[in-house]
Scaffold this active site. Sequence first.
Site, short mmCIF file in Angstrom:
data_model
loop_
_atom_site.label_atom_id
_atom_site.label_comp_id
_atom_site.label_asym_id
_atom_site.label_seq_id
_atom_site.Cartn_x
_atom_site.Cartn_y
_atom_site.Cartn_z
N SER A 197 -56.48 23.50 90.87
CA SER A 197 -57.42 24.22 91.73
C SER A 197 -58.54 23.32 92.27
CB SER A 197 -58.03 25.38 90.96
OG SER A 197 -57.02 26.23 90.48
N ALA A 229 -59.85 24.91 78.10
CA ALA A 229 -61.07 25.21 78.83
C ALA A 229 -61.42 23.94 79.58
CB ALA A 229 -62.20 25.62 77.90
N CYS A 258 -59.66 33.00 86.07
CA CYS A 258 -59.90 32.03 85.00
C CYS A 258 -60.84 32.64 83.96
CB CYS A 258 -60.52 30.77 85.59
SG CYS A 258 -60.93 29.56 84.34
N GLY A 293 -46.06 26.28 83.40
CA GLY A 293 -47.17 25.37 83.09
C GLY A 293 -46.95 24.72 81.75
#
Lengths: 303, 260
Positions: A45, A69, A127, A264
């Site tokens: 992103s 994170a 997110c 992913g």
Amino acid sequence: MNLETNLCGIKLKNPTILASGILGVSKSLLKNVIENGAGAVTIKSISYEPRDGHKNPTILEFDSGMINAVGYSNPGLHGALDEFTDLKDLNAPVFASVIGKEPEDFTKVIEGLGNLDFSAIEIPLSCPHTPGFGTLAGQDSPEKTLEITKAVVKAAKVPVFVKLSPNTKNIGEVAMAAEKGGASGITAVNTLGPGMIINIEAAKPVMGFKIGGLSGPAIKPIAVRCVYDVYGSVKIPIIGVGGITTGKDAIEMVMAGATAIGIGSGVNYRGNDVFTKICNEMKDWIEKNNYNSLEEIRGIVHE
Amino acid sequence: MSKLPEMVKITKITQENPYVKTFFLDTEIEAKPGQFVMLWLPEIDEKPFSISYIGKETGITVEEKGKFTKAMFGLKEGQKIGIRGPYGNGFTPKENSCIVAGGCGIAPLSTLAEKMNNSVLIMGTRTKDRLIFENRFPNANIVTDDGTVGKKGFTTDVLEEFLKKGNIKNVYTCGPEIMMKKVFEICEKHNIECQASLERFMKCGFGVCGQCEVGGVCVCKEGPVILSDKLRKMKDFGSHARLKSGKRVPISEYAKWRCV
Ligand SMILES: Cc1cc2nc3c(=O)[nH]c(=O)nc-3n(C[C@H](O)[C@H](O)[C@H](O)COP(=O)(O)O)c2cc1C
Ligand code: FES
């Protein structure tokens, strides 16, 4: 049999798509993933300004999944403009992933990327571990989803996918808001949580940001249920993401209603060629079970 | 070893020179020379370090450079530190080899040098008080920029001399990337295979995030040891690396940032 897939007009040689945030930081890594069989790839992103993200540890593995994170580290619009030139060389569609706080933040990036060869734009409104973005900013509400999607669709020249959170109480409503806003498709889901892992000897949370989103096998049943709910709520196609590591997992997602499969964490469990492996396993399964195509089984559990 | 960081005791700390310490940790890690671990200081940060002693205790040799290593230098014997790993591919030992270490680059190469009895070892540093492991490797060919110990000059000059003598078939190198690039170019000229251990900023350490990529290769997984066939195709080797944001910058800018 072939796995060619039409995802709202985008032609994929197979339905596997690299999920955002895994490997997608450079054109050469995208190339690597495409050579390993991905039908399409999504970049990490991008926000308007560069971001350093959270401090390490940012990504860890636990028994049954991964926690991350990263905090949306990315080189910003200008970094992306340097990195992702001539994407047509890559022989597979590349999806941009764009983040922002306000609708204008999204549209600034999308307009900036306008001349690059992206085949679609994905906007994660989901997110769970970055202040100002996603669930921590309420972007996963139907109202915010509608507002941001409308603005993004207006600015984009290519199909827009809205990426949803598995934490939302009624994911079907959020998907309907995205559809109403003009989205061409839904990506479901982003990471689950946030969760926390404590190191009991240190008596401290392990993650640099204390909390993180969960991915990998641990979240697969939730991801499948989310895709099931979204399929029942909207007409637009779905990219099913979350815990997919095998061909059978992918079939399960298709049965819940997915048109394409995002992968992913699977890269960690089975290597960069997880895409080729999953495609071969899907083909084997389809043939062994006397089906002829993915269309035949898509959403089959809803009947 | 665990995939999550495990807290282990520091059994011994040795001062290698005014800037470098080795931390011996109460954990046995089955590792190959050249592999690395992630060290975690709770609430501070987590960083990759190569293993400099493999055995009943695991040794990590650290130069005081930035915030993390400063915090490590404040640790005492008996205190604990988090560790996960090992990660990466490691060196593949081969006969008739020459090892070229620049500065702390000897750390990952030391366990390899100990495995290969008749290899040539070249250790270079800026100046005498930067040298480490001179007692561990009494037969090393030492070279310093200023000639305060060993030969005056560069590791690459000494390498060329050895290559001219003929019987070296493999070169291993770790150190400043500019030096490694020169070592690689010399190897290419002499048609000799080179194994270089690269350094990049890392996050996951296991090939998922892409942060450490160079030319489509994740240094943490397909590396850190990269062989000639891949080095040849890596445009960024010796020239560019990524900051924490993922921004690709000249290697000199990256090196400066890594010392913060
Ligand atoms: C290390 C890591 C980084 C991620 N970064 C992003 C991101 O930047 N943008 C995004 O939309 N999703 C991001 N995700 C979420 C994934 O795209 C995906 O939705 C999620 O991991 C579930 O799929 P999986 O189980 O196949 O990993 C990230 C996931 C991981 C593990
Ligand atoms: S540090 Fe994540 S891929 Fe290497």
